[in-house]
Scaffold this active site. Structure first.
Site, PDB file in Angstrom:
ATOM      1  N   CYS B 247       0.843  -1.047  -0.086  1.00 52.41           N
ATOM      2  CA  CYS B 247      -0.016   0.099   0.096  1.00 52.41           C
ATOM      3  C   CYS B 247       0.851   1.475   0.056  1.00 52.41           C
ATOM      4  O   CYS B 247       1.574   1.206  -0.884  1.00 52.41           O
ATOM      5  CB  CYS B 247      -1.068  -0.043   1.305  1.00 52.41           C
ATOM      6  SG  CYS B 247      -0.354  -0.212   2.814  1.00 52.41           S
ATOM      7  N   ARG B 252      -2.045  -0.891   5.363  1.00 49.84           N
ATOM      8  CA  ARG B 252      -3.311  -1.239   4.727  1.00 49.84           C
ATOM      9  C   ARG B 252      -3.222  -2.655   4.203  1.00 49.84           C
ATOM     10  O   ARG B 252      -4.013  -3.596   4.165  1.00 49.84           O
ATOM     11  CB  ARG B 252      -3.837  -0.267   3.813  1.00 49.84           C
ATOM     12  CG  ARG B 252      -4.598   0.790   4.327  1.00 49.84           C
ATOM     13  CD  ARG B 252      -5.317   2.075   3.289  1.00 49.84           C
ATOM     14  NE  ARG B 252      -3.692   2.446   2.494  1.00 49.84           N
ATOM     15  CZ  ARG B 252      -3.820   3.269   1.724  1.00 49.84           C
ATOM     16  NH1 ARG B 252      -5.060   3.742   1.301  1.00 49.84           N
ATOM     17  NH2 ARG B 252      -2.804   3.959   1.374  1.00 49.84           N
TER      18      ARG B 252
END
Lengths: 145, 293
Positions: B247, B252
């Site tokens: 990410c 994430r």
């Protein structure tokens, strides 16, 4: 007051932070978050009048007014679940609201680094506070122009 | 002694049901001796506003990272941290946090590098616990320091470095950022700070599957059937694929790493924690812009 010294109100806040142990420093920041006043109705009902501060980790909006006497009034909005961002806003509100425009403009841009929070909060998170201050000063300058 | 697993029907569908607990299970086991609950949030003060009773705080910025080098703490640093939190090698460690467990998944992934034996995530995280009206506390937990051995970090199976990603080009890559970040229109998350990438776009060949696809509205993970439709169906991952996820800074993608490895059972999944803030700043690395992989 010169560009190298803090306004006594900001100095007092900085002294309070630096004067307590680490864990109490976070509690103090939390108190500033809790003391941040809510938006008055004229902004709460007209959020388009607020300026976003995208440098903060979570959404923060602010408005700056300079009254007829040249005093600065600050308004912030940040979600309750973002206490760090609210805390930064609370510090700036407690330190700057009601000061003369000239006094606000003399606030050093690196004020956020004088609170002893780098190791506790991280420099990346503190950038949001520096960005808020920069935007406040820019709006004050724009109002004076 | 490790705690019993949560036998929730939804979890039994997953490849490794033992990696998740429900809020019901946690409420029931909250006072068990061998359990430590740790909250890991994006906001460093959120824990102080109220946390699950007895939970310790684990901060990704200030505790899991090395303070100087862009890296995680080493074996000695991790042992000190765990010891301070009252976590021993035998502890069942349940992690939860804000924002759909991003940071909790990230902390769980870092703990994986040190091979902590019993790690679990609270399905639905902080939001679900609060929505259900469960108890919160502002009391600092009273835990005695524990003995935690120095285990050297093993970066070989769950972590990918830049050079390994370069060598991996042409094999499955999943970009979990928002569509705007993937195409290169945005250099950072919508509404988030610009965290310093000089170039926008994605790693050539990476498929776009935003992390949020794996989360339901209540922040819990989607069912196995739903997840398979996304990752095996739409993204075309085959069971034996060697997959790298990334990410912006690796938080994430820890969420997606957890989904692929633990919930869907892909054996080879690595998180590239350098992610876009490394790739998008590096000289002469290939970048693709637009919607196509």
């Amino acid at each position: 007051m010169t560009a190298d010294t803090l306004h006594p109100r900001l100095q007092e806040i900085a002294d309070d932070f630096v004067g307590v142990p680490d864990q109490d420093r976070l509690q103090l920041l939390l108190e500033f978050a809790q003391d941040l006043p809510p938006l008055p109705a004229r902004y709460a009902e007209h959020r388009d009048l607020l300026e976003p501060v995208p440098e903060c980790q979570t959404p923060l909006f602010l408005a700056v007014e300079v009254d007829e006497d040249g005093r600065v009034h600050l308004f912030f909005e940040a979600p309750q679940e973002s206490p760090t961002t609210r805390g930064f806003a609370g510090i700036l509100h407690a330190g700057l609201d009601g000061l003369d425009a000239a006094e606000v403009l003399l606030t050093p841009g690196e004020f956020s680094s004088q609170l002893g929070l780098q190791d506790l909060v991280s420099p990346l998170r503190l950038r949001g506070m520096a960005a808020m201050l920069a935007r406040i000063k820019r709006q004050v300058r724009d109002s004076a122009a | 002694m490790a705690l019993p697993y949560d036998s929730a029907a939804k979890f039994r569908e997953y490849a490794r049901p033992e990696m998740l607990v429900t809020t019901d299970w946690l409420a029931e086991h909250l006072h068990d001796q061998d359990l430590v609950v740790a909250e890991s949030d994006e906001d460093v003060l959120l824990y102080e506003t109220g946390h699950i009773p007895g939970a310790v705080k684990l901060d990704w910025h200030t505790e899991l990272n090395d303070p100087v080098t862009r890296d995680y703490v080493d074996g000695a640093g991790f042992a000190r941290l765990m010891s301070k939190k009252g976590i021993s090698r035998d502890t069942t460690l349940v992690l939860y946090g804000d924002r759909n467990n991003w940071w909790a998944a990230y902390a769980l992934w870092v703990c994986t590098l040190f091979g902590h034996p019993d790690l679990r995530l609270l399905d639905g995280g902080r939001a679900k616990w609060i929505t259900e009206g469960r108890e919160l506390s502002t009391d600092a937990p009273k835990r005695d320091p524990a003995v935690y051995p120095v285990i050297e970090r093993d970066d070989s199976t769950a972590r990918a470095f830049r050079a390994q990603v370069e060598a991996h080009l042409g094999q499955p890559l999943i970009d979990v950022r928002s569509p705007g970040e993937y195409t290169g229109e945005l250099l950072h998350m919508p509404d988030y700070p610009q965290e310093g990438a000089l170039r926008g776009g994605h790693i050539p060949g990476a498929r776009s599957v935003p992390w949020s696809r794996a989360a339901a509205e209540d922040a819990t993970f989607r069912t196995r059937t739903e997840l398979e439709a996304i990752y095996a169906g739409e993204a075309g991952l085959a069971p034996d694929d060697d997959v790298v996820v990334y990410c912006r800074i690796g938080e994430r993608s820890s969420h997606t790493w957890f989904v692929l490895h633990h919930l869907l059972g892909y054996p080879h999944v690595r998180n590239y924690d350098g992610s876009w803030t490394e790739w998008g700043n590096s000289v002469r690395l290939p970048i693709r812009r637009g919607e196509n992989p």
